[in-house]
Design a protein around this motif. Structure first.
Motif, PDB file in Angstrom:
ATOM      1  N   ASN A  19     -62.306 -46.218 -13.602  1.00  0.00           N
ATOM      2  CA  ASN A  19     -62.611 -45.780 -14.960  1.00  0.00           C
ATOM      3  C   ASN A  19     -63.846 -44.888 -14.978  1.00  0.00           C
ATOM      4  O   ASN A  19     -64.687 -44.951 -14.087  1.00  0.00           O
ATOM      5  CB  ASN A  19     -62.839 -46.985 -15.870  1.00  0.00           C
ATOM      6  CG  ASN A  19     -61.594 -47.832 -15.971  1.00  0.00           C
ATOM      7  OD1 ASN A  19     -60.579 -47.385 -16.456  1.00  0.00           O
ATOM      8  ND2 ASN A  19     -61.671 -49.057 -15.484  1.00  0.00           N
ATOM      9  N   VAL A  20     -63.934 -44.080 -16.012  1.00  0.00           N
ATOM     10  CA  VAL A  20     -65.068 -43.189 -16.199  1.00  0.00           C
ATOM     11  C   VAL A  20     -66.029 -43.844 -17.187  1.00  0.00           C
ATOM     12  O   VAL A  20     -65.596 -44.379 -18.222  1.00  0.00           O
ATOM     13  CB  VAL A  20     -64.596 -41.820 -16.745  1.00  0.00           C
ATOM     14  CG1 VAL A  20     -65.776 -40.918 -17.043  1.00  0.00           C
ATOM     15  CG2 VAL A  20     -63.643 -41.164 -15.766  1.00  0.00           C
ATOM     16  N   ILE A  21     -67.294 -43.810 -16.871  1.00  0.00           N
ATOM     17  CA  ILE A  21     -68.300 -44.376 -17.769  1.00  0.00           C
ATOM     18  C   ILE A  21     -68.628 -43.339 -18.843  1.00  0.00           C
ATOM     19  O   ILE A  21     -68.917 -42.189 -18.537  1.00  0.00           O
ATOM     20  CB  ILE A  21     -69.561 -44.785 -16.991  1.00  0.00           C
ATOM     21  CG1 ILE A  21     -69.196 -45.914 -16.024  1.00  0.00           C
ATOM     22  CG2 ILE A  21     -70.683 -45.200 -17.931  1.00  0.00           C
ATOM     23  CD1 ILE A  21     -70.276 -46.318 -15.078  1.00  0.00           C
ATOM     24  N   THR A  22     -68.550 -43.744 -20.081  1.00  0.00           N
ATOM     25  CA  THR A  22     -68.905 -42.905 -21.215  1.00  0.00           C
ATOM     26  C   THR A  22     -69.637 -43.782 -22.214  1.00  0.00           C
ATOM     27  O   THR A  22     -69.471 -45.003 -22.194  1.00  0.00           O
ATOM     28  CB  THR A  22     -67.654 -42.298 -21.898  1.00  0.00           C
ATOM     29  OG1 THR A  22     -66.782 -43.357 -22.287  1.00  0.00           O
ATOM     30  CG2 THR A  22     -66.928 -41.333 -20.997  1.00  0.00           C
ATOM     31  N   PRO A  23     -70.436 -43.249 -23.085  1.00  0.00           N
ATOM     32  CA  PRO A  23     -70.875 -41.864 -23.240  1.00  0.00           C
ATOM     33  C   PRO A  23     -71.910 -41.476 -22.181  1.00  0.00           C
ATOM     34  O   PRO A  23     -72.276 -42.288 -21.320  1.00  0.00           O
ATOM     35  CB  PRO A  23     -71.487 -41.839 -24.637  1.00  0.00           C
ATOM     36  CG  PRO A  23     -71.987 -43.229 -24.849  1.00  0.00           C
ATOM     37  CD  PRO A  23     -71.008 -44.121 -24.103  1.00  0.00           C
ATOM     38  N   ALA A  24     -72.397 -40.250 -22.294  1.00  0.00           N
ATOM     39  CA  ALA A  24     -73.317 -39.701 -21.295  1.00  0.00           C
ATOM     40  C   ALA A  24     -74.564 -40.576 -21.118  1.00  0.00           C
ATOM     41  O   ALA A  24     -75.075 -40.708 -20.001  1.00  0.00           O
ATOM     42  CB  ALA A  24     -73.713 -38.277 -21.672  1.00  0.00           C
TER      43      ALA A  24
END
Length: 85
Positions: A19-24
């Motif tokens: 998974n991609v970690i969001t927000p920045a």
């Protein structure tokens, strides 16, 4: 430090699961050295709004940690296991 280590383990698990970690801002937190993250978490914990959000009880953090532990190998995530309410 325990909570910073648990946070780092959680971010690591999210990445290992693809998974991609969001927000920045969370990406920034996920890349902080443990000591800096611990200082930040301590500072944030002084906020009345953060303290009030924790007053809801142990149900949500327990459920989230249980889900993370179920997705990990049995020997992984010792810091998350240590903070589970």
């Amino acid at each position: 430090m325990t909570f910073a280590r648990a946070t780092a383990e959680g971010f690591g698990l999210v990445r290992r699961l693809g998974n991609v970690i969001t927000p920045a801002l969370m990406v920034l937190f996920s890349r902080m050295p443990i000591r800096l993250l611990a200082s930040l978490l301590w500072s944030i914990s002084r906020s009345p709004a953060i303290r009030k959000s924790g007053a809801a009880g142990f149900g949500e953090p327990r459920t989230l940690i249980d889900a993370m532990l179920a997705a990990a190998a049995p020997h992984e995530l010792p810091a998350l296991r240590a903070i589970r309410p």
